[in-house]
Design a protein around this motif. Structure first.
Motif, mmCIF file in Angstrom:
data_model
loop_
_atom_site.group_PDB
_atom_site.id
_atom_site.type_symbol
_atom_site.label_atom_id
_atom_site.label_comp_id
_atom_site.label_asym_id
_atom_site.label_seq_id
_atom_site.Cartn_x
_atom_site.Cartn_y
_atom_site.Cartn_z
ATOM 1 N N ASP A 145 0.830 -1.209 0.000
ATOM 2 C CA ASP A 145 0.000 0.000 0.000
ATOM 3 C C ASP A 145 0.864 1.258 0.000
ATOM 4 O O ASP A 145 0.586 2.220 -0.719
ATOM 5 N N ILE A 146 1.914 1.252 0.810
ATOM 6 C CA ILE A 146 2.802 2.417 0.869
ATOM 7 C C ILE A 146 3.514 2.603 -0.463
ATOM 8 O O ILE A 146 3.662 3.736 -0.952
ATOM 9 N N LYS A 147 3.941 1.502 -1.053
ATOM 10 C CA LYS A 147 4.615 1.610 -2.362
ATOM 11 C C LYS A 147 3.673 2.184 -3.411
ATOM 12 O O LYS A 147 4.077 3.011 -4.240
ATOM 13 N N SER A 148 2.421 1.784 -3.383
ATOM 14 C CA SER A 148 1.487 2.313 -4.384
ATOM 15 C C SER A 148 1.169 3.786 -4.115
ATOM 16 O O SER A 148 1.024 4.570 -5.052
ATOM 17 N N ILE A 149 1.073 4.192 -2.852
ATOM 18 C CA ILE A 149 0.823 5.605 -2.528
ATOM 19 C C ILE A 149 1.989 6.462 -3.006
ATOM 20 O O ILE A 149 1.802 7.521 -3.614
ATOM 21 N N ILE A 150 3.208 6.004 -2.771
ATOM 22 C CA ILE A 150 4.376 6.772 -3.208
ATOM 23 C C ILE A 150 4.459 6.779 -4.730
ATOM 24 O O ILE A 150 4.769 7.807 -5.346
ATOM 25 N N GLY A 151 4.174 5.663 -5.337
ATOM 26 C CA GLY A 151 4.191 5.616 -6.806
ATOM 27 C C GLY A 151 3.156 6.537 -7.419
ATOM 28 O O GLY A 151 3.416 7.199 -8.431
ATOM 29 N N ASP A 152 1.971 6.619 -6.798
ATOM 30 C CA ASP A 152 0.918 7.503 -7.306
ATOM 31 C C ASP A 152 1.213 8.982 -7.050
ATOM 32 O O ASP A 152 0.607 9.849 -7.677
ATOM 33 N N SER A 153 2.125 9.263 -6.104
ATOM 34 C CA SER A 153 2.422 10.661 -5.781
ATOM 35 C C SER A 153 3.380 11.309 -6.765
ATOM 36 O O SER A 153 3.676 12.490 -6.628
ATOM 37 N N GLY A 154 3.885 10.552 -7.725
ATOM 38 C CA GLY A 154 4.764 11.131 -8.741
ATOM 39 C C GLY A 154 6.213 10.707 -8.626
ATOM 40 O O GLY A 154 7.081 11.320 -9.256
ATOM 41 N N ALA A 155 6.510 9.682 -7.847
ATOM 42 C CA ALA A 155 7.888 9.228 -7.701
ATOM 43 C C ALA A 155 8.368 8.558 -8.983
ATOM 44 O O ALA A 155 7.620 7.842 -9.637
ATOM 45 N N GLN A 156 9.615 8.810 -9.328
ATOM 46 C CA GLN A 156 10.202 8.153 -10.493
ATOM 47 C C GLN A 156 10.495 6.693 -10.200
ATOM 48 O O GLN A 156 10.337 5.837 -11.059
ATOM 49 N N GLU A 157 10.960 6.447 -8.981
ATOM 50 C CA GLU A 157 11.299 5.085 -8.566
ATOM 51 C C GLU A 157 10.760 4.859 -7.157
ATOM 52 O O GLU A 157 10.691 5.787 -6.367
#
Length: 174
Positions: A156-168
Motif C-alpha cells: 500500500d505504501i509503495k502504491s501511494i508513493i508511486g501515485d504521488s509522482g515518484a520516479q522510482e
C-alpha cells in the motif's frame, strides 16, 4: 549482519513534485520518516511539520557561560591573584574587561552551537554517513518511509508513493 529497519524510498527529480507528493502522502495517513534533498527546498519544512529549533537557547546558555567565565577569570586574575592598579582604577573595574568578555561570549556561544548541532545531528567525525540513496547528494530527492512506524502494508505504501509522482520506489534495509 541482519538489518532491523526497513524503509520504502520514493525517488523524485523535481522539488515541486516532491512538495505535492509530501502533501499527498501525509493526507493518505502515511508517516514520513525523512526527506533527503541535495539542496534546500523552500516550504519543505512547513510541509513536513518541523518545529523551530531550540539551538538559540543553547547559544544563549553557552554565551552566558562565556560571559561568566570571562568576568570571573579577569576579576580573579587582576583583583586577587596578581593585583594591579592600572590608572588608579578599582581592581574590578568593568570597562577594561568588556573586550575580553565579549570575545569569550561569542567564542563559547559559537563553539557550543557547533558542538550541540553535531551531537544532535549525529555528525561524528569518525562516523560513516547513513545515506538512504547516494543520488540524494547529487540531483535526486528521496522520501523515506519507515515501515515499522506505519500501519499500512508495504505494498500500500509503495502504491501511494508511486501515485504521488515518484520516479522510482525502492526498498532499503538498515
Amino acid at each position: 549482519m541482519e538489518s532491523n529497519k526497513h524503509f520504502v524510498l520514493g525517488i523524485y527529480d523535481d522539488e515541486d513534485v516532491l512538495l505535492s507528493a509530501v502533501r499527498k502522502v501525509k493526507e493518505s495517513g502515511v508517516k514520513i520518516h525523512e526527506v533527503y534533498t541535495p539542496f534546500p527546498v523552500h516550504g519543505l519544512d512547513e510541509e513536513l511539520g518541523y518545529k523551530r529549533t531550540r539551538l538559540p537557547i543553547v547559544a544563549f546558555l553557552f554565551g552566558l557561560l562565556g560571559t561568566t567565565l570571562a568576568l570571573t577569570m579577569q576579576i580573579w586574575m587582576l583583583g586577587y591573584d596578581w593585583p594591579m592598579i592600572i590608572g588608579g582604577k578599582n581592581f574590578a573595574s568593568l570597562p577594561p574587561f568588556i573586550p575580553v568578555t565579549f570575545e569569550l561570549t561569542v567564542l563559547l556561544s559559537a563553539l557550543g552551537m557547533v558542538g550541540t548541532f553535531m551531537i544532535i545531528s549525529n555528525l561524528k567525525p569518525y562516523g560513516k554517513p547513513r545515506l538512504m540513496d547516494k543520488r540524494c547528494t547529487d540531483d535526486k530527492h528521496v522520501m523515506a518511509i519507515d515501515l515499522a512506524k506505519n500501519d499500512l502494508s508495504q505494498d500500500d505504501i509503495k502504491s501511494i508513493i508511486g501515485d504521488s509522482g515518484a520516479q522510482e520506489v525502492n526498498l532499503k534495509d538498515f
